[in-house]
Every structure is written in C-alpha cells, then in structure tokens.
Design an enzyme around this catalytic site. Structure first.
Site, PDB file in Angstrom:
ATOM      1  N   ASP A  67      55.579  69.248  35.534  1.00  0.00           N
ATOM      2  CA  ASP A  67      56.220  69.601  36.807  1.00  0.00           C
ATOM      3  C   ASP A  67      56.523  68.380  37.656  1.00  0.00           C
ATOM      4  O   ASP A  67      56.059  67.268  37.354  1.00  0.00           O
ATOM      5  CB  ASP A  67      55.337  70.597  37.580  1.00  0.00           C
ATOM      6  CG  ASP A  67      53.874  70.214  37.614  1.00  0.00           C
ATOM      7  OD1 ASP A  67      53.556  69.077  37.247  1.00  0.00           O
ATOM      8  OD2 ASP A  67      53.045  71.052  38.007  1.00  0.00           O
ATOM      9  N   ASN A 136      44.064  79.077  42.619  1.00  0.00           N
ATOM     10  CA  ASN A 136      44.597  80.449  42.537  1.00  0.00           C
ATOM     11  C   ASN A 136      45.021  80.800  41.106  1.00  0.00           C
ATOM     12  O   ASN A 136      45.693  81.794  40.884  1.00  0.00           O
ATOM     13  CB  ASN A 136      45.774  80.618  43.508  1.00  0.00           C
ATOM     14  CG  ASN A 136      46.909  79.645  43.202  1.00  0.00           C
ATOM     15  OD1 ASN A 136      46.824  78.899  42.231  1.00  0.00           O
ATOM     16  ND2 ASN A 136      47.951  79.660  44.010  1.00  0.00           N
ATOM     17  N   HIS A 138      46.948  78.858  39.153  1.00  0.00           N
ATOM     18  CA  HIS A 138      48.251  78.345  38.706  1.00  0.00           C
ATOM     19  C   HIS A 138      48.097  77.300  37.611  1.00  0.00           C
ATOM     20  O   HIS A 138      47.115  76.562  37.573  1.00  0.00           O
ATOM     21  CB  HIS A 138      49.131  77.868  39.873  1.00  0.00           C
ATOM     22  CG  HIS A 138      48.750  76.574  40.513  1.00  0.00           C
ATOM     23  ND1 HIS A 138      48.368  76.469  41.827  1.00  0.00           N
ATOM     24  CD2 HIS A 138      48.735  75.310  40.041  1.00  0.00           C
ATOM     25  CE1 HIS A 138      48.142  75.209  42.125  1.00  0.00           C
ATOM     26  NE2 HIS A 138      48.346  74.486  41.055  1.00  0.00           N
ATOM     27  N   GLU A 143      52.857  79.821  40.068  1.00  0.00           N
ATOM     28  CA  GLU A 143      51.994  80.446  41.066  1.00  0.00           C
ATOM     29  C   GLU A 143      51.769  81.923  40.724  1.00  0.00           C
ATOM     30  O   GLU A 143      52.527  82.503  39.929  1.00  0.00           O
ATOM     31  CB  GLU A 143      52.664  80.329  42.440  1.00  0.00           C
ATOM     32  CG  GLU A 143      52.869  78.889  42.912  1.00  0.00           C
ATOM     33  CD  GLU A 143      51.599  78.243  43.461  1.00  0.00           C
ATOM     34  OE1 GLU A 143      50.486  78.641  43.056  1.00  0.00           O
ATOM     35  OE2 GLU A 143      51.725  77.329  44.289  1.00  0.00           O
TER      36      GLU A 143
HETATM   37  C1  GLP Z   1      48.672  70.663  40.999  1.00  0.00           C
HETATM   38  C2  GLP Z   1      49.383  70.511  39.661  1.00  0.00           C
HETATM   39  C3  GLP Z   1      48.680  71.297  38.562  1.00  0.00           C
HETATM   40  C4  GLP Z   1      47.185  71.006  38.593  1.00  0.00           C
HETATM   41  C5  GLP Z   1      46.625  71.443  39.911  1.00  0.00           C
HETATM   42  C6  GLP Z   1      45.111  71.279  40.018  1.00  0.00           C
HETATM   43  O1  GLP Z   1      49.032  71.797  41.702  1.00  0.00           O
HETATM   44  N1  GLP Z   1      50.759  70.927  39.701  1.00  0.00           N
HETATM   45  O2  GLP Z   1      49.239  70.948  37.307  1.00  0.00           O
HETATM   46  O3  GLP Z   1      46.545  71.665  37.546  1.00  0.00           O
HETATM   47  O4  GLP Z   1      47.251  70.650  40.912  1.00  0.00           O
HETATM   48  O5  GLP Z   1      44.807  69.966  40.345  1.00  0.00           O
HETATM   49  P1  GLP Z   1      43.382  69.309  40.379  1.00  0.00           P
HETATM   50  O6  GLP Z   1      43.130  68.846  39.006  1.00  0.00           O
HETATM   51  O7  GLP Z   1      43.558  68.156  41.339  1.00  0.00           O
HETATM   52  O8  GLP Z   1      42.437  70.337  40.866  1.00  0.00           O
END
Ligand code: GLP
Length: 236
Positions: A67, A136, A138, A143
C-alpha cells in the site's frame, strides 16, 4: 495454518526473517510482497544483518508493497516508498528497479490501481506476502467491511487507523485520509502468506482474526481460508 509463538520481538523478527530468507534461498528470483508499519522493522533489520554476513542474495528478487498513502511523494519521510528505501532496500543488493510501491501521486488513481494489478500478474503473482495487522483487523489498508473480492483499490482510512498512524506525523491533520492498497483478493492470491503480530495490544485482534468467524468486519479473518498461512506472534 501454522502458528508460531515467539518469546519476544527479537525472536519474532528472527523467525519471520528466517521464513523470508528460506523463500529467497529456495527461489532466488521470487516475488516478495512486503509490508510497512512498525512490526516488520525488526524483520527487515535481521534480513539486512544476514545480507551483510553474505547469507542472502537479493539481486534477483522483485518486491511489491501492499500500500501507499495518497498524496505523499516518495521523498516524503512518511511515505511507504521512503520507509521501504530506508528500512530495507538501500541496505541490501536488490535492484531498486525491481521494487514496486503504488504511486501515491498518480494523476488517475483508478488507472494506477489497474496498473498495479497488471504488474503483479505480469510478475507471475506473489510467492510470499508479508503482512502486519491493524488493531481493527485491517491488512494492507483493507479496512473493516471491505469486500473480499477487491483487487488494488482506493480506500478512505478508518478514524481508528488515522489515529493509530498519527504517531508518525507532526499533527493528526497531516495524516493522509486516503490510500491505495492491494485488495483482499490480491493478498489471497499470494502463494504463501506470513502474518506477523507483536505486542499485548495485538492479542485480541489476532484471536478474532484467526479463531473467530470469517467476516468482512475483521478483514484479516479471511486468512483462515488461505492454504499456506504462517503466523508468527508474540504478545509480550
Ligand atoms: C498500517 C499499514 C499496515 C500495518 C498496520 C499495522 O496501517 N498499512 O500494513 O499492518 O499499519 O502497523 P504496526 O505494525 O505499526 O502495528
């Protein structure tokens, strides 16, 4: 589903890096689907260390990232392209031309989504997709309530995701509200999936995602249907 418990964040990072490094050793010209967020940073650090020791060769590897934020340029320190360059690509012998991240500055976002899907299919699909998970549920930026049928598309980020990502920006107003993300269908088409989750705050969502009902309310729950899913976790 292969569930691997780790003792702490370093152990989680080493185990995840081991899975990725096995993929690169078994298929040197593999396509790796990569992720951002804080969780994979230790995994990337471990891969860099093994590269420096001469244990892994990335020269034939191609990567496609999940992304990117809409409206951020590659040299914006909060963009995911910048994150990947700084946390992995510039420290290993990958050809930067073989690293792909959606273009957050595309003039026509719909066209960019189609271009990204075509790119993945021209590469022959993703051999191993690395994923983190949001609070959540995702994955990428898919989402809750996303259709499981989606390929790459534009999303409006959830308020909770904007709040969670605000820690990386000076003010919450600077957090982009839209992003381009591979869809659930794109992720499910990867040959292997490696999901990593660390910290006590991820325990509840991992339990719902892996052991609860498969529902668009929890996008990661679809991974229960993936034929080759490995989850490395540590809730310490
Ligand atoms: C962002 C990214 C996701 C990732 C998420 C959780 O929203 N787009 O790909 O999994 O954060 O991140 P973290 O590893 O910092 O908890």
């Amino acid at each position: 589903m292969n569930l691997i418990e780790s003792s702490d964040y370093n152990d989680l990072s080493r185990k995840a890096a081991n899975v990725i490094s096995a993929q690169v050793i078994l298929k040197p010209d593999c396509v790796l689907g990569l992720a951002t967020g804080s969780t994979p940073i230790g995994t990337y650090r471990q891969l860099i260390e093994w590269y420096n020791k001469g244990d892994i060769d990335f020269s034939k590897v191609t990567t496609v990232n999940l992304d990117e934020y809409c409206g951020l340029s590659p040299d914006n320190s909060q963009s995911y392209r910048y994150f990947m360059n700084h946390n992995l690509f510039r420290h290993i012998n990958i050809d930067i031309k073989n690293t792909y991240v959606p273009n957050g500055l595309a003039k026509d976002y719909e066209e960019e989504c189609r271009r990204y899907d075509n790119l993945i299919s021209k590469l022959g699909g993703i051999d191993l997709q690395l994923l983190g998970i949001g609070h959540n549920g995702h994955i990428g930026f898919n989402e809750p309530d996303v259709s499981f049928e989606k390929t790459t598309h534009i999303v409006h980020l959830d308020e909770s995701t904007i709040q969670a990502n605000a820690r990386f920006f000076e003010t919450i107003d600077e957090v982009p509200k839209k992003a381009i993300t591979m869809g659930i269908k794109s992720i499910m088409q990867a040959k292997k999936v490696l999901l990593i989750a660390g910290g006590p705050d991820k325990k509840g969502i991992i339990e719902r995602a892996l052991h609860g009902p498969v529902t668009p309310d929890v996008p990661a729950s679809i991974l229960q249907f993936h034929p080759d899913l490995t989850v490395v976790y540590c809730f310490e």
